[in-house]
Design an enzyme around this catalytic site. Structure first.
Site, PDB file in Angstrom:
ATOM      1  N   SER A 191     -97.614  45.352  58.504  1.00 35.26           N
ATOM      2  CA  SER A 191     -97.670  43.905  58.669  1.00 35.26           C
ATOM      3  C   SER A 191     -97.133  43.483  60.035  1.00 35.26           C
ATOM      4  O   SER A 191     -96.383  44.229  60.668  1.00 35.26           O
ATOM      5  CB  SER A 191     -96.836  43.218  57.576  1.00 35.26           C
ATOM      6  N   GLU A 199    -107.766  41.929  54.529  1.00 36.42           N
ATOM      7  CA  GLU A 199    -106.833  41.224  53.639  1.00 36.42           C
ATOM      8  C   GLU A 199    -105.791  40.422  54.427  1.00 36.42           C
ATOM      9  O   GLU A 199    -104.596  40.718  54.374  1.00 36.42           O
ATOM     10  CB  GLU A 199    -106.131  42.223  52.728  1.00 36.42           C
ATOM     11  N   PRO A 200    -106.194  39.395  55.152  1.00 35.97           N
ATOM     12  CA  PRO A 200    -105.204  38.565  55.854  1.00 35.97           C
ATOM     13  C   PRO A 200    -104.435  37.681  54.877  1.00 35.97           C
ATOM     14  O   PRO A 200    -105.012  37.082  53.970  1.00 35.97           O
ATOM     15  CB  PRO A 200    -106.054  37.726  56.806  1.00 35.97           C
ATOM     16  N   GLY A 201    -103.147  37.605  55.040  1.00 35.19           N
ATOM     17  CA  GLY A 201    -102.323  36.691  54.250  1.00 35.19           C
ATOM     18  C   GLY A 201    -101.473  35.865  55.179  1.00 35.19           C
ATOM     19  O   GLY A 201    -101.666  34.664  55.348  1.00 35.19           O
ATOM     20  N   ARG A 202    -100.527  36.546  55.844  1.00 31.78           N
ATOM     21  CA  ARG A 202     -99.666  35.900  56.827  1.00 31.78           C
ATOM     22  C   ARG A 202    -100.480  35.161  57.883  1.00 31.78           C
ATOM     23  O   ARG A 202    -100.140  34.042  58.278  1.00 31.78           O
ATOM     24  CB  ARG A 202     -98.785  36.964  57.494  1.00 31.78           C
ATOM     25  N   TYR A 238     -85.509  41.528  57.658  1.00 30.22           N
ATOM     26  CA  TYR A 238     -86.336  42.211  58.658  1.00 30.22           C
ATOM     27  C   TYR A 238     -85.837  42.024  60.083  1.00 30.22           C
ATOM     28  O   TYR A 238     -86.522  42.439  61.022  1.00 30.22           O
ATOM     29  CB  TYR A 238     -87.780  41.697  58.594  1.00 30.22           C
ATOM     30  N   CYS A 244     -72.784  31.609  51.117  1.00 32.54           N
ATOM     31  CA  CYS A 244     -71.525  32.332  51.323  1.00 32.54           C
ATOM     32  C   CYS A 244     -71.841  33.772  51.725  1.00 32.54           C
ATOM     33  O   CYS A 244     -71.659  34.719  50.960  1.00 32.54           O
ATOM     34  CB  CYS A 244     -70.699  32.282  50.036  1.00 32.54           C
ATOM     35  N   GLU A 245     -72.344  33.918  52.945  1.00 31.62           N
ATOM     36  CA  GLU A 245     -72.821  35.215  53.431  1.00 31.62           C
ATOM     37  C   GLU A 245     -72.878  35.165  54.953  1.00 31.62           C
ATOM     38  O   GLU A 245     -73.496  34.266  55.526  1.00 31.62           O
ATOM     39  CB  GLU A 245     -74.219  35.490  52.865  1.00 31.62           C
TER      40      GLU A 245
END
Length: 461
Positions: free
Chosen positions: A238, A318-321, A362, A389-390
């Site tokens: 991707s 198969e395009p999605g993004r 990512y 809280c991270e």
């Protein structure tokens, strides 16, 4: 990047930002390739989409919220359908799926990929024709496969020998002969993040080409005869900008197709080269238009078929993004602005990793702009962070915002259509934001905002 005890996202200590990021000449300017097509600024400097200003939208729907430019989404569907004439364009539903998007995909004539029983349920509930669906997944359950058979899903992409056996048994029981593709792991290292590179050998998807498993899988399906083997499938990853990976993948998978022809006298009719086409998240990304992708990929397939004396198979992608990613931006409200001893300025917003996990997962980069006004203040290098809280709760690692950014300002982050709402969570028991479709001066909720009542309804004590 310097090591840091709080994790890699904190290793670039200091207020320099990445080497490529430079102060803009105009901190209010929008970079067109990052935003949906109808986005601009009003005469008062407020960001607008589909003819509506975001300050009014925020007042009506609250923040955080995802805003989908429906005209942009439809245009991108048409771009791929027009560019890949003669091919089947499958919208990859995992990028973002809801009934309204399914209906757009259907109305624009695209096919649809699903990869779970839940995605299949949404597609069927929206009335999408099952015969124009494909069903992916490396561990489809018996109930999912049975439902796909009962619904008449157009093709099932086989991912393991256990799945071949499982689907064969179910098809015999049902007296059906479903169309299938073999997913081939072609050994291509896509130039992308490790977790979204899917065609190298050491990963969970597909049948290995190098080890002979892909050939064995095809022979097993052909010899058994219960399943209708239509072709081969390859997906190399991707957020890919370089078509050289597709060239290598096509060469290898068509080589397998020639091997199957020579061994069994069957020339498979279909070839799916997957998706993964990249989009622009920052000014450093340079995606190709669908027309260029189509020309390159068709040339690659035709050349490899000629070299192997194969008839050109029916092509699928198969395009999605690439379809939904640029069509959406997320709108937040600033809660605090904190300058940490000249090291960095943190701009905290009312969302975060629960509505966009990609930065943490990512190491993804995003852009941002103040959306409720323009400013004459100097550019300020800031980090846009969330409310969770991270320490890794980062939305935009580095971006120039006006130095007078303040609580109450609206901040818009483009390119959030793919994998943001799909991967959203209730971390810290934060309800997930709504998705608002905007088109032609009107807006509507297509996925409503979660409430605390929704959270409590699942908690049975």
């Amino acid at each position: 990047m310097r090591a840091h005890e709080a994790g890699a996202l904190h290793g670039d200590i200091g207020n320099r930002g990445p080497a490529w990021l430079r102060p803009p000449a105009d901190v209010n300017a929008l970079v067109p390739q990052l935003w949906p097509r109808t986005v601009g600024r009003t005469d008062e400097g407020v960001l607008e989409v589909g003819g509506l200003d975001v300050a009014a939208l925020a007042e009506e729907y609250g923040t955080p919220a995802y805003f989908l430019d429906e005209e942009d989404l439809r245009a991108r569907c048409r771009d791929f359908a027009t560019a890949f004439t003669g091919a089947d364009v499958y919208y990859a539903g995992k990028s973002f799926l809801c009934k309204a998007v399914v209906k757009v995909v259907d109305e624009e004539g695209l096919f649809l990929d699903v990869c779970s029983g839940g995605e299949l349920a949404v597609a069927l509930a929206a009335g999408f024709p099952a015969e124009r669906m494909g069903f992916h997944g490396n561990n489809k359950s018996v109930s999912e496969l049975r439902r796909a058979l009962d619904a008449g899903v157009g093709r099932i992409i086989l991912d393991s020998f256990h799945e071949i056996d499982r689907l064969t048994e179910l098809a015999r029981e049902a007296g059906k002969r479903p169309a299938v593709l073999i997913r081939v792991t072609v050994g291509v290292e896509a130039h992308t993040h490790e977790f979204i590179a899917t065609a190298h050998e050491d990963q969970k998807f597909g049948f290995s080409l190098a080890g002979g498993a892909a050939f064995e899988a095809a022979v097993r399906v052909l010899d058994d005869g219960v399943l209708d083997l239509r072709g081969l499938h390859s997906h190399i990853g991707s957020q890919i900008f370089d078509t050289s990976g597709f060239e290598v993948a096509a060469r290898r998978v068509l080589g397998l197709q020639a091997q199957i022809r020579d061994a069994r006298g069957v020339e498979l009719a279909e070839l799916d080269l997957g998706g993964g086409f990249g989009i622009a998240y920052t000014t450093q990304d340079d995606p190709s238009p669908a027309s260029d992708l189509a020309k390159r990929i068709n040339k690659i397939v035709e050349g490899e078929c000629d070299a192997s004396s194969l008839q050109k198979p029916k092509l699928s992608i198969e395009p999605g993004r690439a379809i939904v990613g640029p069509a959406v931006f997320t709108l937040y409200e600033v809660g605090t602005v904190k300058d940490v001893d000249g090291i960095r300025t943190y701009v905290s917003v009312d969302g975060g990793m629960s509505d966009n996990i990609r930065t943490a997962l990512y190491d993804a980069s995003y852009s941002a702009t103040v959306a409720n006004r323009t400013s004459s203040a100097a550019p300020l290098l800031a980090r846009v962070v969330g409310k969770h809280c991270e320490s890794g709760d980062i939305v935009v690692k580095d971006e120039f915002l006006p130095a007078d950014v303040q609580p109450g300002d609206l901040v818009a982050v483009p390119g959030t259509g793919a994998y943001c709402r799909s991967m959203a969570s209730n971390y810290n028991h934060v309800p997930r934001p709504p998705v608002i479709a905007v088109r032609g001066g009107s807006s509507r909720v297509i996925v409503r905002r979660e409430t605390e009542e929704d959270l409590l309804a699942l908690d049975v004590g």
